[in-house]
Design a protein around this motif. Structure first.
Motif, PDB file in Angstrom:
ATOM      1  N   ASN A   1      14.458  17.796 -20.287  1.00 33.15           N
ATOM      2  CA  ASN A   1      14.781  19.166 -20.683  1.00 33.15           C
ATOM      3  C   ASN A   1      13.529  20.044 -20.686  1.00 33.15           C
ATOM      4  O   ASN A   1      12.402  19.559 -20.581  1.00 33.15           O
ATOM      5  CB  ASN A   1      15.507  19.189 -22.036  1.00 33.15           C
ATOM      6  N   GLN A   2      13.730  21.334 -20.842  1.00 34.80           N
ATOM      7  CA  GLN A   2      12.628  22.298 -20.799  1.00 34.80           C
ATOM      8  C   GLN A   2      11.621  22.067 -21.926  1.00 34.80           C
ATOM      9  O   GLN A   2      10.422  22.262 -21.747  1.00 34.80           O
ATOM     10  CB  GLN A   2      13.166  23.733 -20.844  1.00 34.80           C
ATOM     11  N   GLY A   3      12.100  21.634 -23.086  1.00 37.05           N
ATOM     12  CA  GLY A   3      11.201  21.351 -24.204  1.00 37.05           C
ATOM     13  C   GLY A   3      10.250  20.205 -23.869  1.00 37.05           C
ATOM     14  O   GLY A   3       9.059  20.257 -24.192  1.00 37.05           O
ATOM     15  N   GLU A   4      10.772  19.161 -23.222  1.00 34.27           N
ATOM     16  CA  GLU A   4       9.926  18.031 -22.818  1.00 34.27           C
ATOM     17  C   GLU A   4       8.906  18.464 -21.770  1.00 34.27           C
ATOM     18  O   GLU A   4       7.744  18.053 -21.813  1.00 34.27           O
ATOM     19  CB  GLU A   4      10.781  16.892 -22.259  1.00 34.27           C
ATOM     20  N   LEU A   5       9.340  19.313 -20.834  1.00 30.42           N
ATOM     21  CA  LEU A   5       8.425  19.817 -19.809  1.00 30.42           C
ATOM     22  C   LEU A   5       7.336  20.692 -20.428  1.00 30.42           C
ATOM     23  O   LEU A   5       6.164  20.603 -20.061  1.00 30.42           O
ATOM     24  CB  LEU A   5       9.194  20.594 -18.740  1.00 30.42           C
TER      25      LEU A   5
ATOM     26  N   GLU B   1       4.525  23.644 -13.723  1.00 38.49           N
ATOM     27  CA  GLU B   1       5.170  24.968 -13.730  1.00 38.49           C
ATOM     28  C   GLU B   1       6.321  24.997 -12.734  1.00 38.49           C
ATOM     29  O   GLU B   1       7.381  25.561 -13.011  1.00 38.49           O
ATOM     30  CB  GLU B   1       4.146  26.053 -13.409  1.00 38.49           C
ATOM     31  N   GLY B   2       6.127  24.396 -11.562  1.00 39.54           N
ATOM     32  CA  GLY B   2       7.202  24.315 -10.567  1.00 39.54           C
ATOM     33  C   GLY B   2       8.393  23.531 -11.089  1.00 39.54           C
ATOM     34  O   GLY B   2       9.544  23.911 -10.885  1.00 39.54           O
TER      35      GLY B   2
ATOM     36  N   LYS C   1      16.042  23.969 -11.829  1.00 39.55           N
ATOM     37  CA  LYS C   1      17.246  23.939 -12.648  1.00 39.55           C
ATOM     38  C   LYS C   1      17.310  22.633 -13.451  1.00 39.55           C
ATOM     39  O   LYS C   1      17.655  22.629 -14.619  1.00 39.55           O
ATOM     40  CB  LYS C   1      18.458  24.055 -11.726  1.00 39.55           C
ATOM     41  N   ASN C   2      16.968  21.535 -12.809  1.00 39.70           N
ATOM     42  CA  ASN C   2      17.012  20.223 -13.439  1.00 39.70           C
ATOM     43  C   ASN C   2      15.813  19.395 -12.991  1.00 39.70           C
ATOM     44  O   ASN C   2      15.355  19.523 -11.856  1.00 39.70           O
ATOM     45  CB  ASN C   2      18.280  19.451 -13.033  1.00 39.70           C
ATOM     46  N   VAL C   3      15.349  18.529 -13.862  1.00 38.66           N
ATOM     47  CA  VAL C   3      14.316  17.560 -13.514  1.00 38.66           C
ATOM     48  C   VAL C   3      14.894  16.183 -13.823  1.00 38.66           C
ATOM     49  O   VAL C   3      15.280  15.896 -14.965  1.00 38.66           O
ATOM     50  CB  VAL C   3      13.009  17.797 -14.295  1.00 38.66           C
TER      51      VAL C   3
END
Length: 172
Positions: free
Chosen positions: A5-9, A30-31, A36-38
């Protein structure tokens, strides 16, 4: 499928020192944050130091190439060692007198201030050493591992594994 999720990133991004050496790595994160998903895919990179080279007193350097398809997040490390490929049991495991010094060649940063014993930063296959903070390695970089055999007589076969996940950006 395991997603990041974005928080982990964001936490991963904040954990990377904001230095010129890390510029490519920070751009890569940053990329991933713009994706949309990692997707996290389990993966293990390994390197082997053969006894024919890792003789008593010798230092051998291996390059572990991180593939170009995705950055790699190292979460744990494990080793296996033997002398002359001799069989082992749980009670006769080999504890190699080998020190390692690891360098991220992408950033030029050494991962420790001096070479340290393998058994202090690598666990065994049953109990891998879990890193206190995961180590992010950029795609297309190398992890250089210099192994020095401190044993006065034994030559070791040493197999090191870096256990973690590859991070794939997915916009579908």
């Amino acid at each position: 499928m395991d997603m990041m999720n974005q928080g982990e990133l964001r936490a991963l991004y904040n954990a990377v020192p904001q230095t010129q050496d890390n510029a490519n790595l920070l751009q890569m994160i940053e990329g991933l944050m713009r994706s949309k998903n990692v997707i996290k895919k389990p993966f293990t990179y390994s390197t082997n130091f053969a006894a024919a080279n890792l003789t008593a007193g010798a230092t051998v350097t291996n390059q572990l190439a991180i593939q170009s398809d995705a950055p790699f997040l190292v979460q744990a490390q494990a080793y296996t060692a033997d002398v002359a490929a001799a069989g082992q049991t749980a009670s006769s495991s080999t504890y190699p007198l080998v020190n390692v010094l690891m360098t991220n060649t992408g950033s030029g940063m050494q991962l420790m201030n001096q070479a340290v014993p393998v058994t202090q930063i690598f666990g065994n296959g049953q109990f891998p050493f879990v890193l206190p903070e995961p180590l992010l390695l950029d795609a297309r970089t190398n992890l250089q591992i210099a192994a020095t055999n401190r044993d006065a007589a034994q030559a070791y076969n040493l197999f090191l594994s870096f256990i973690g996940v590859k991070l794939f950006a997915f916009n579908g």
